[in-house]
Design an enzyme around this catalytic site. Sequence first.
Site: not given
Length: 248
Positions: A95, A144, A180, A222
């Site tokens: 990341d 993202d 998601d 998340y």
Amino acid sequence: MGKNKLARWNELGSFPNVIQPSIIDVVETSGTENITDTRFPSGNIKVKDHPVKGNWNNTIFCNSNPLVLELGCGRGEYTIGLSRKYPEKNFVGVDIKGARLWRGAKTSNQENLKNAAFLRTRIEFISSFFAENEVNEIWITFPDPHPGARNSNKRLTSPWYLNSYKHFLREDSIIHLKTDNTELFSYTEKIVRKNDLKLLHCTSDLYSQKDLDDILSIKTHYEQIFLRTGMKICYLSFIMKKHDNISD
């Protein structure tokens, strides 16, 4: 920068299982490119090899176990969860955001997880760090989604990224996506099917599945937020073809 964030940055640099190259360590420049604001690949920007490339098992993990990546790992929940479940494998969370990466690196050091490491870099530069056939598997967890057709080339499952992964993946390696975002999920499924890649699992409602594989029960920060709001979690996995060009 806040005091807590600064402290995390400083501590991150002290962890033995964290690699934090500067951008000039992996990008060849003539001194004229704005490499901070330019998305790679663009113009004449080219990456160069980092010393860790081809040497993860020799110098970082000191064993010959299979190597698994978590791309866009955030706080590293999957990297940590997988390293706990599979001590016979090595895991690297990747990341660019150090304040998030700190959490996973901190936990792995507290628990003395010898098979977990972290790399702070942009995914665009990933080929600088892993040699041909060095990686066995990839997890992409809640990246993202870059919504909209104009942004599809920025997605971590776009053809450009998949073609970059295949250079360091072993033959018949598995790529996993948990998200998601239904647009990203549908886009990735379309890419997989169009390129005749072998689809192993594909569901738009992961937790409605019976006999859920334990490896899928790991939940990121998340993901837990999404589930509390009633959102569905999508999941698919597929096998990469090493020698075919992926197109959209």
